[in-house]
Design an enzyme around this catalytic site. Structure first.
Site, PDB file in Angstrom:
ATOM      1  N   ARG A   7      53.715  82.790  55.362  1.00 53.21           N
ATOM      2  CA  ARG A   7      53.415  84.051  56.063  1.00 53.21           C
ATOM      3  C   ARG A   7      54.682  84.869  56.274  1.00 53.21           C
ATOM      4  O   ARG A   7      54.654  86.096  56.261  1.00 53.21           O
ATOM      5  CB  ARG A   7      52.674  83.774  57.384  1.00 53.21           C
ATOM      6  CG  ARG A   7      53.399  82.855  58.317  1.00 53.21           C
ATOM      7  CD  ARG A   7      52.457  82.248  59.371  1.00 53.21           C
ATOM      8  NE  ARG A   7      53.129  81.181  60.088  1.00 53.21           N
ATOM      9  CZ  ARG A   7      53.421  81.206  61.386  1.00 53.21           C
ATOM     10  NH1 ARG A   7      53.064  82.218  62.124  1.00 53.21           N
ATOM     11  NH2 ARG A   7      54.037  80.203  61.955  1.00 53.21           N
ATOM     12  N   SER A  34      51.320  85.622  65.049  1.00 59.66           N
ATOM     13  CA  SER A  34      50.924  84.467  64.259  1.00 59.66           C
ATOM     14  C   SER A  34      50.945  84.780  62.774  1.00 59.66           C
ATOM     15  O   SER A  34      51.030  83.894  61.937  1.00 59.66           O
ATOM     16  CB  SER A  34      49.550  83.941  64.695  1.00 59.66           C
ATOM     17  OG  SER A  34      48.574  84.925  64.556  1.00 59.66           O
ATOM     18  N   GLU A  55      37.403  91.054  64.574  1.00 62.87           N
ATOM     19  CA  GLU A  55      37.522  90.838  63.121  1.00 62.87           C
ATOM     20  C   GLU A  55      36.566  91.708  62.321  1.00 62.87           C
ATOM     21  O   GLU A  55      36.897  92.167  61.229  1.00 62.87           O
ATOM     22  CB  GLU A  55      37.314  89.360  62.784  1.00 62.87           C
ATOM     23  CG  GLU A  55      38.437  88.458  63.278  1.00 62.87           C
ATOM     24  CD  GLU A  55      38.322  88.101  64.750  1.00 62.87           C
ATOM     25  OE1 GLU A  55      37.234  88.300  65.337  1.00 62.87           O
ATOM     26  OE2 GLU A  55      39.328  87.629  65.337  1.00 62.87           O
ATOM     27  N   PHE A  80      38.621  83.135  61.286  1.00 63.19           N
ATOM     28  CA  PHE A  80      37.790  84.234  61.813  1.00 63.19           C
ATOM     29  C   PHE A  80      37.570  85.320  60.757  1.00 63.19           C
ATOM     30  O   PHE A  80      36.470  85.854  60.620  1.00 63.19           O
ATOM     31  CB  PHE A  80      38.437  84.830  63.067  1.00 63.19           C
ATOM     32  CG  PHE A  80      38.819  83.798  64.089  1.00 63.19           C
ATOM     33  CD1 PHE A  80      37.874  82.876  64.540  1.00 63.19           C
ATOM     34  CD2 PHE A  80      40.105  83.719  64.585  1.00 63.19           C
ATOM     35  CE1 PHE A  80      38.218  81.903  65.469  1.00 63.19           C
ATOM     36  CE2 PHE A  80      40.455  82.741  65.511  1.00 63.19           C
ATOM     37  CZ  PHE A  80      39.522  81.829  65.956  1.00 63.19           C
ATOM     38  N   ARG A 164      50.071  77.978  58.007  1.00 61.01           N
ATOM     39  CA  ARG A 164      50.857  78.378  59.164  1.00 61.01           C
ATOM     40  C   ARG A 164      52.313  77.900  59.077  1.00 61.01           C
ATOM     41  O   ARG A 164      53.215  78.594  59.509  1.00 61.01           O
ATOM     42  CB  ARG A 164      50.182  77.787  60.400  1.00 61.01           C
ATOM     43  CG  ARG A 164      50.855  78.111  61.702  1.00 61.01           C
ATOM     44  CD  ARG A 164      49.973  77.732  62.886  1.00 61.01           C
ATOM     45  NE  ARG A 164      50.620  78.123  64.126  1.00 61.01           N
ATOM     46  CZ  ARG A 164      50.682  79.376  64.575  1.00 61.01           C
ATOM     47  NH1 ARG A 164      50.129  80.349  63.881  1.00 61.01           N
ATOM     48  NH2 ARG A 164      51.277  79.655  65.706  1.00 61.01           N
TER      49      ARG A 164
END
Lengths: 312, 279
Positions: A7, A34, A55, A80, A164
């Site tokens: 990310r 995040s 979302e 999500f 992540r």
């Protein structure tokens, strides 16, 4: 061990692209942290849209922005984004053919101990059933950079899943050709083919190294694009190696293994094994612990491959 | 167009859509009749669109969030010359691009809609893009009242106010009926105006079947800088056809031969009345 998460690599590359292309717009659903997008937000606030925890709305807004000539990149937790907003993905992005990049962050089991609500282990099954939507899982930070460039040049809806945490590199550098829909042959071999995507590519590479010591020639295909699927590479592997093992951070229903099996069984049936998460809420823990628990490990792939090739 | 011309246009569009639905043997009759005046006010009185340039960058945008209003939309687009009127006869036929919910392969249709609760988010994105680029166009979206039960409507309502989108106009076709009965029986919405106002919108109530009021509200309503507008258009479902008015059954019912004949006769009478007004 590499300390850069995919990310972060995505943010860095996207920021670089967005400085030159003012139509690139980043969206986040209270997820800029995040998604590692804080540097982008700080430097280019005019190219950032916050939607709050919504979302469905973030995907609809992105479609509206795209319709008006913007190039929106939606970053939102994979669990999500892929499930709660899936109707907007189907209708507003895919059906209306808007140029929206959907980046599912903290995907798979990378939210670890947060449990099934936060794991995204159905996202590939759901997104790949949507016509026209490309589905991509980059293996490491290098591939994430190359993919980000490729996506910026690609017109159309895409769902990307990234994890992540920093993952060990699968590539030595980002100096290699990345093409949407084209698998990368990471290891050559003619006894068995391992097909992996995302963070399981590293596992497949480690397994191939173990199997080489056993005298088993192991081909490794990095199937970073699950849709459109590189059926040519799969059928060539079936033809030339006669055995296929797939590895995925996803439910065994409807993911990479299923996609490969659909191709193999219809055109070149060969023995296959699908390694992934069984039909249960996944056990919690670090990604490596979860992978090991479900046999998505170099040691288990070695065992399976040896058994398949009659050498176990 | 002056108000009488707009009224006549609305009656003609009602005739067209009834013929189209009757021919196709499918369609949302009550819903389309209900919002015909709103769409006529927009397309002939208010919005800047050009049939010769459907993708003209400066055009105003319309999103049919209430996708089942598609019959009135197709008839209007055909009447304005976005595509040949003859094509209306293909509505809902095998392989036709005139499918039962808005299809952006049809010139003049911006987005594919029909899944409820999507249109306002899309409109927010378009209005936000206009602001980011300093473009003057406005974005209109028509929602059903039954659709207000979708949570995503309220996500978008928050965002429209948060981003101070005074170039965004939401319209609710408040006919108080949905497929299973009245909105208040199915899922109570009232006090709906107060809800939108509480979400930060400039709420403008209007008789949605009164052309003069509609045009006035759309053109001359006091605009508040930094606030999106919510036009609460009170309408009659099935408007213009006596036996369909306020009958839930007509939400998705096709007129028989005899019903079509009667409806067209009633509408022809309305045309004469409007002409009579002018004398």
């Amino acid at each position: 061990m590499n300390q850069i998460a995919n990310r972060q690599a995505l943010c860095e590359k996207l920021l670089e692209l967005a400085r030159k292309d003012r139509d690139i717009v980043l969206l986040a659903s209270d997820s800029r942290g995040s998604a590692s997008m804080v540097p982008f937000v700080k430097e280019l606030p005019e190219q950032f849209v916050e939607t709050g925890i919504a979302e469905q709305n973030i995907v609809g807004i992105a479609a509206g922005l795209a319709h008006s000539g913007k190039k929106p990149w939606v970053t939102s937790p994979a669990c999500f984004l892929s499930m709660r907003a899936i109707e907007q993905v189907k209708v507003d992005v895919a059906y209306s053919a808007t140029n929206v990049k959907l980046i599912g962050i903290s995907g798979g089991v990378s939210y670890g101990a947060l449990g099934m609500s936060h794991h995204s282990l159905q996202d590939i099954a759901v997104t790949r059933a949507i016509p026209g939507l490309a589905v991509i899982l980059p293996a490491d930070r290098h591939e994430t950079k190359r993919m980000t460039e490729a996506l910026a040049a690609h017109e159309g809806g895409v769902y990307v899943r990234i994890g992540r945490n920093p993952v060990e590199d699968s590539y030595e550098s980002d100096d290699y050709p990345f093409e949407i829909g084209k698998a990368v042959t990471m290891r050559e071999g003619n006894d068995v083919t391992l097909i992996a995507a995302g963070e399981t590519v590293r596992v497949a590479l480690d397994a191939a190294d173990l199997l080489r010591a056993d005298g088993v020639g192991c081909r490794v295909l990095n199937m970073h694009t699950i849709k459109p699927l590189d059926t040519e590479a799969i059928l060539k592997a079936a033809e030339e190696t006669g055995r296929i093992i797939t590895l995925e951070e996803h439910s065994i229903y409807g993911g990479l293994g299923a996609a490969v099996a659909e191709t193999v069984v219809q055109h070149r049936p060969v023995p296959m094994r699908i390694l992934g998460i069984p039909d249960e809420p996944a056990i919690t823990g670090k990604t490596s612990e979860v992978f090991a628990h479900y046999g998505i490990s170099a040691a288990n792939v070695r065992t399976v491959a040896l058994a398949m090739s009659g050498k176990g | 167009m002056n108000i009488d011309e707009l009224r006549r246009k609305a009656v003609q569009i009602r005739m067209d859509l009834l013929r189209m639905i009757h021919h196709a043997k499918t369609g949302h009759t009550g819903s389309s009749l209900s919002n015909t005046d709103i769409l006529v006010a927009l397309y002939y009185g208010v919005m800047r669109v050009d049939a010769a340039r459907p993708k003209w960058e400066e055009r105003d945008r319309f999103i049919a969030s209430k996708g089942h209003a598609v019959e009135s939309l197709y008839c209007i687009l055909a009447d304005k010359g976005f595509f040949p009127k003859e094509e209306l006869k293909t509505y809902s036929r095998f392989g036709s691009r005139l499918i039962g919910h808005p299809n952006n392969k049809v010139p003049g249709v911006e987005m594919n809609t029909g899944a409820l609760g999507h249109g306002l988010s899309i409109a927010v994105g378009m209005a936000k893009a206009a602001k980011m680029d300093g473009k003057p166009y406005r974005v209109y979206t028509l929602m059903g009242d039954g659709e207000q039960a979708e949570g995503s409507v309220w996500e978008a309502a928050m965002a429209g106010a948060h981003y101070k989108l005074d170039n965004l106009i939401g319209i609710i076709d408040r006919n108080k009926l949905q497929i299973s009965g009245t909105t208040e029986e199915v899922m109570g919405l009232e006090p709906l105006e107060e809800k939108w106002a509480a979400f930060g919108w400039n709420v403008v109530p209007v008789n949605g079947n009164d052309m003069a009021e509609l045009v006035d509200a759309l053109q001359a309503a006091p605009r508040e800088a930094g606030k999106p507008i919510l036009l609460m258009a009170y309408t009659t479902k099935g408007k213009g056809v006596s036996f369909a008015e306020n009958v839930p059954h007509w939400h998705h019912h096709v007129p028989s031969d005899a019903e079509l004949e009667q409806a067209l006769a009633e509408l022809a009478g309305q045309l004469q009345e409007i002409a009579g007004d002018r004398v």
